[in-house]
Motif scaffolding. Structure first.
Motif, PDB file in Angstrom:
ATOM      1  N   GLY A   6      46.083  32.250  51.254  1.00 56.14           N
ATOM      2  CA  GLY A   6      46.447  33.193  52.306  1.00 56.14           C
ATOM      3  C   GLY A   6      46.264  34.625  51.861  1.00 56.14           C
ATOM      4  O   GLY A   6      45.701  35.453  52.574  1.00 56.14           O
ATOM      5  N   LEU A   7      46.696  34.902  50.631  1.00 59.40           N
ATOM      6  CA  LEU A   7      46.583  36.254  50.078  1.00 59.40           C
ATOM      7  C   LEU A   7      45.123  36.670  49.984  1.00 59.40           C
ATOM      8  O   LEU A   7      44.747  37.794  50.320  1.00 59.40           O
ATOM      9  N   PHE A   8      44.312  35.719  49.544  1.00 56.38           N
ATOM     10  CA  PHE A   8      42.877  35.966  49.379  1.00 56.38           C
ATOM     11  C   PHE A   8      42.234  36.317  50.718  1.00 56.38           C
ATOM     12  O   PHE A   8      41.525  37.318  50.849  1.00 56.38           O
ATOM     13  N   MET A   9      42.518  35.498  51.732  1.00 52.81           N
ATOM     14  CA  MET A   9      41.921  35.750  53.041  1.00 52.81           C
ATOM     15  C   MET A   9      42.448  37.059  53.631  1.00 52.81           C
ATOM     16  O   MET A   9      41.707  37.809  54.257  1.00 52.81           O
ATOM     17  N   LEU A  10      43.735  37.325  53.389  1.00 53.09           N
ATOM     18  CA  LEU A  10      44.339  38.549  53.913  1.00 53.09           C
ATOM     19  C   LEU A  10      43.691  39.771  53.275  1.00 53.09           C
ATOM     20  O   LEU A  10      43.389  40.767  53.943  1.00 53.09           O
ATOM     21  N   LEU A  11      43.449  39.677  51.970  1.00 57.44           N
ATOM     22  CA  LEU A  11      42.788  40.766  51.250  1.00 57.44           C
ATOM     23  C   LEU A  11      41.405  41.001  51.837  1.00 57.44           C
ATOM     24  O   LEU A  11      40.985  42.143  52.043  1.00 57.44           O
ATOM     25  N   GLY A  12      40.703  39.896  52.115  1.00 57.29           N
ATOM     26  CA  GLY A  12      39.376  40.001  52.708  1.00 57.29           C
ATOM     27  C   GLY A  12      39.429  40.673  54.071  1.00 57.29           C
ATOM     28  O   GLY A  12      38.644  41.574  54.357  1.00 57.29           O
ATOM     29  N   LEU A  13      40.385  40.270  54.895  1.00 57.96           N
ATOM     30  CA  LEU A  13      40.510  40.857  56.232  1.00 57.96           C
ATOM     31  C   LEU A  13      40.874  42.336  56.142  1.00 57.96           C
ATOM     32  O   LEU A  13      40.354  43.157  56.891  1.00 57.96           O
ATOM     33  N   GLY A  14      41.791  42.653  55.192  1.00 55.83           N
ATOM     34  CA  GLY A  14      42.171  44.051  54.992  1.00 55.83           C
ATOM     35  C   GLY A  14      40.962  44.885  54.611  1.00 55.83           C
ATOM     36  O   GLY A  14      40.744  45.975  55.138  1.00 55.83           O
ATOM     37  N   ALA A  15      40.145  44.332  53.700  1.00 59.23           N
ATOM     38  CA  ALA A  15      38.941  45.037  53.272  1.00 59.23           C
ATOM     39  C   ALA A  15      37.993  45.231  54.445  1.00 59.23           C
ATOM     40  O   ALA A  15      37.414  46.299  54.630  1.00 59.23           O
ATOM     41  N   LEU A  16      37.866  44.193  55.269  1.00 62.01           N
ATOM     42  CA  LEU A  16      36.994  44.265  56.454  1.00 62.01           C
ATOM     43  C   LEU A  16      37.457  45.387  57.372  1.00 62.01           C
ATOM     44  O   LEU A  16      36.659  46.212  57.824  1.00 62.01           O
ATOM     45  N   PHE A  17      38.758  45.429  57.603  1.00 64.24           N
ATOM     46  CA  PHE A  17      39.323  46.450  58.491  1.00 64.24           C
ATOM     47  C   PHE A  17      39.060  47.844  57.923  1.00 64.24           C
ATOM     48  O   PHE A  17      38.577  48.740  58.612  1.00 64.24           O
ATOM     49  N   PHE A  18      39.345  47.991  56.639  1.00 66.70           N
ATOM     50  CA  PHE A  18      39.164  49.291  56.000  1.00 66.70           C
ATOM     51  C   PHE A  18      37.708  49.730  56.059  1.00 66.70           C
ATOM     52  O   PHE A  18      37.386  50.855  56.439  1.00 66.70           O
ATOM     53  N   LEU A  19      36.810  48.807  55.701  1.00 66.00           N
ATOM     54  CA  LEU A  19      35.398  49.171  55.630  1.00 66.00           C
ATOM     55  C   LEU A  19      34.855  49.529  57.005  1.00 66.00           C
ATOM     56  O   LEU A  19      34.060  50.446  57.145  1.00 66.00           O
TER      57      LEU A  19
ATOM     58  N   GLY B 108      37.553  30.739  45.530  1.00 67.50           N
ATOM     59  CA  GLY B 108      37.633  32.112  46.023  1.00 67.50           C
ATOM     60  C   GLY B 108      38.761  32.904  45.408  1.00 67.50           C
ATOM     61  O   GLY B 108      38.535  33.882  44.692  1.00 67.50           O
ATOM     62  N   SER B 109      40.005  32.452  45.658  1.00 67.22           N
ATOM     63  CA  SER B 109      41.166  33.237  45.222  1.00 67.22           C
ATOM     64  C   SER B 109      41.139  33.494  43.726  1.00 67.22           C
ATOM     65  O   SER B 109      41.467  34.580  43.263  1.00 67.22           O
ATOM     66  N   ARG B 110      40.717  32.482  42.982  1.00 66.66           N
ATOM     67  CA  ARG B 110      40.780  32.652  41.535  1.00 66.66           C
ATOM     68  C   ARG B 110      39.601  33.438  40.988  1.00 66.66           C
ATOM     69  O   ARG B 110      39.600  33.795  39.813  1.00 66.66           O
ATOM     70  N   SER B 111      38.589  33.697  41.833  1.00 65.79           N
ATOM     71  CA  SER B 111      37.521  34.595  41.404  1.00 65.79           C
ATOM     72  C   SER B 111      37.785  36.023  41.848  1.00 65.79           C
ATOM     73  O   SER B 111      37.076  36.944  41.445  1.00 65.79           O
ATOM     74  N   ALA B 112      38.817  36.197  42.707  1.00 63.96           N
ATOM     75  CA  ALA B 112      39.032  37.508  43.318  1.00 63.96           C
ATOM     76  C   ALA B 112      39.353  38.570  42.277  1.00 63.96           C
ATOM     77  O   ALA B 112      38.913  39.713  42.399  1.00 63.96           O
ATOM     78  N   THR B 113      40.117  38.207  41.232  1.00 65.42           N
ATOM     79  CA  THR B 113      40.474  39.191  40.214  1.00 65.42           C
ATOM     80  C   THR B 113      39.222  39.725  39.530  1.00 65.42           C
ATOM     81  O   THR B 113      39.040  40.930  39.398  1.00 65.42           O
ATOM     82  N   LEU B 114      38.361  38.802  39.105  1.00 64.18           N
ATOM     83  CA  LEU B 114      37.136  39.193  38.424  1.00 64.18           C
ATOM     84  C   LEU B 114      36.266  40.072  39.320  1.00 64.18           C
ATOM     85  O   LEU B 114      35.858  41.172  38.939  1.00 64.18           O
ATOM     86  N   VAL B 115      36.013  39.583  40.541  1.00 65.46           N
ATOM     87  CA  VAL B 115      35.119  40.313  41.446  1.00 65.46           C
ATOM     88  C   VAL B 115      35.734  41.663  41.822  1.00 65.46           C
ATOM     89  O   VAL B 115      35.038  42.679  41.877  1.00 65.46           O
ATOM     90  N   GLY B 116      37.044  41.669  42.048  1.00 70.43           N
ATOM     91  CA  GLY B 116      37.710  42.908  42.408  1.00 70.43           C
ATOM     92  C   GLY B 116      37.603  43.943  41.312  1.00 70.43           C
ATOM     93  O   GLY B 116      37.247  45.101  41.557  1.00 70.43           O
ATOM     94  N   PHE B 117      37.875  43.529  40.064  1.00 69.57           N
ATOM     95  CA  PHE B 117      37.773  44.469  38.943  1.00 69.57           C
ATOM     96  C   PHE B 117      36.347  44.964  38.790  1.00 69.57           C
ATOM     97  O   PHE B 117      36.112  46.156  38.548  1.00 69.57           O
ATOM     98  N   ALA B 118      35.383  44.037  38.938  1.00 71.97           N
ATOM     99  CA  ALA B 118      33.975  44.437  38.832  1.00 71.97           C
ATOM    100  C   ALA B 118      33.673  45.498  39.884  1.00 71.97           C
ATOM    101  O   ALA B 118      33.056  46.527  39.583  1.00 71.97           O
ATOM    102  N   GLY B 119      34.136  45.279  41.101  1.00 69.99           N
ATOM    103  CA  GLY B 119      33.896  46.232  42.178  1.00 69.99           C
ATOM    104  C   GLY B 119      34.490  47.588  41.863  1.00 69.99           C
ATOM    105  O   GLY B 119      33.829  48.620  41.992  1.00 69.99           O
ATOM    106  N   LEU B 120      35.736  47.568  41.398  1.00 71.67           N
ATOM    107  CA  LEU B 120      36.415  48.820  41.089  1.00 71.67           C
ATOM    108  C   LEU B 120      35.624  49.620  40.062  1.00 71.67           C
ATOM    109  O   LEU B 120      35.357  50.811  40.231  1.00 71.67           O
TER     110      LEU B 120
END
Lengths: 161, 260
Positions: A12-25, B51-63
């Motif tokens: 849920g957090l992952f998808m929410l983060l994605g949606l938040g990013a979509l909104f922001f972008l 997805g969720s467990r790759s988010a940290t890596l991808v997010g840091f890379a993006g930053l």
């Protein structure tokens, strides 16, 4: 149960983060509001030469962006370039006798349409035409002319004495 | 001479057959994908682990990509007195190219390998055969949910990458270098196109997601049932999917951004 809860939370957090990013972008980082045929009206202007003007170029009045160039085509009869300008509906009191010119930002910058307001009391409406236009200045022509003048005047001064 | 010819012919034939098998397998996975909706739970699990467990890596890379881009460009653009276009330049570069490509490459390394080795190990330990014995189609039960989960995960990861990259650029330009925040956001707002830059980037990442996940799933599913076979499948996944991402990126760019 604990494990599945963590799983759902993580997803849920992952998808929410994605949606938040979509909104922001879409709202902050891009011109989302200017998408497609948003609120506004179009006017056309005929130019002898549009130079390097491109679709999507800015339309400015007094240095403020008021719209975009939505279409450029050639009128097969008059052989003039017809430029369609989409102007934001907030600016609906532009006089009908205003003039449009194709200007360049700086020496090498991109080209845009600059509008100089006229004095008429009537204002432009959807589908109207701007009659007073000033074509793009082609730098090569200008330089050519300058060199030509220089050469001919130089020749004269040589011949006079 | 003759022996060489037959050898060459065999090689061509096996590689062609390999392409054919991969294509057929891809079609089968895609045809079975809608059926995972019957068991959404399986897909959610995969979205989490891929997805969720790759988010940290991808997010840091993006930053950090955003931070470094802004830092470099601030100096270069400053030479031409054009620091005001820092926002648009970073944003266009990230949305069009860097976001989709780097997110997909990192995903291939972080999750694609896990996908391939997991399915490969299932093959090695004969779990897949056991399923077939129970009349359960392993493509339907094991491969399709992983594929769908991965295909959902990649664009979301790209969004996170884009977001954090632009945030990183903002941090450097506005907070560190003291650029005006209004100029940074305003320029970006007027010049970056939602359709041409943002949507095309997301379409790219969707294509990369399809490619990387299909390659990972195929390599895992067809791996030899030995320790070496699984290792090879994992390596091939990274190599082939990285190349596929870069090649597809060129083709999509040529197709999408001609003249923009």
């Amino acid at each position: 149960m604990r494990r599945t809860f963590g799983l759902e939370l993580g997803t849920g957090l992952f998808m929410l983060l994605g949606l938040g990013a979509l909104f922001f972008l879409s709202t902050q980082a891009t011109n989302f509001s200017g998408l497609g045929s948003g609120p506004g009206y179009t006017v056309t202007a005929a130019f002898n030469n549009v130079g390097g003007l491109k679709k999507g170029a800015a339309v400015e009045l007094g240095g403020v962006r008021i719209g975009t160039v939505s279409r450029i085509r050639l009128d097969p009869k008059s052989l003039q370039a017809i430029v369609t300008l989409r102007i934001d509906k907030r600016y609906n009191e532009i006089p009908t006798d205003s003039s449009a010119g194709i200007l360049t930002r700086g020496l090498l910058g991109d080209q845009y349409v600059g509008i100089t307001p006229g004095g008429s009391l009537k204002s432009l409406k959807n589908g109207d035409t701007i009659h007073f236009t000033q074509s793009a200045i082609v730098l090569e022509k200008l330089i050519g002319q300058f060199l030509f003048n220089k050469a001919s005047s130089g020749g004269n001064s040589h011949a006079k004495p | 001479m003759l022996a060489e010819q037959t050898h060459l012919r065999r090689r061509v034939r096996t590689s062609l057959a390999g392409f054919g098998a991969a294509g057929l397998f891809s079609l089968r996975v895609m045809a079975l994908s809608p059926r995972v909706l019957i068991r959404p739970r399986l897909v959610i699990e995969q979205v989490y682990s891929l997805g969720s467990r790759s988010a940290t890596l991808v997010g840091f890379a993006g930053l950090f990509v955003g931070l470094v881009l802004a830092l470099q460009l601030y100096g270069v653009l400053g030479r031409f007195g054009a620091t005001s276009s820092l926002g648009p330049v970073v944003s266009v570069a990230v949305l069009r190219e860097l976001g989709p490509v780097i997110a997909a490459l990192l995903y291939a390394g972080r999750a694609g390998t896990a996908l391939a080795s997991e399915i490969g190990l299932m093959r090695t330990t004969e779990q897949l055969s056991a399923m077939e014995m129970m009349a359960i189609d392993p493509v339907n039960r094991v491969v399709a949910p992983r594929f769908v989960g991965g295909v959902i995960a990649v664009p979301v990861l790209t969004l996170i990458f884009d977001f954090l990259a632009i945030l990183g650029a903002w941090a450097v330009a506005v907070k560190m270098m003291g650029m005006d925040a209004g100029v940074f956001w305003g320029q970006m707002h007027t010049t970056v196109s939602f359709r041409d830059d943002f949507i095309n980037g997301i379409i790219k990442s969707a294509v990369f997601g399809l490619a990387v996940n299909l390659i990972a799933v195929y390599e895992g599913f067809t791996s030899l049932s030995t320790a070496d076979g699984v290792a090879r499948a994992t390596t091939r996944t990274v190599v082939i999917s990285s190349l596929a991402v870069l090649i597809f990126d060129f083709m999509l760019t040529a197709f999408m951004f001609r003249g923009i």
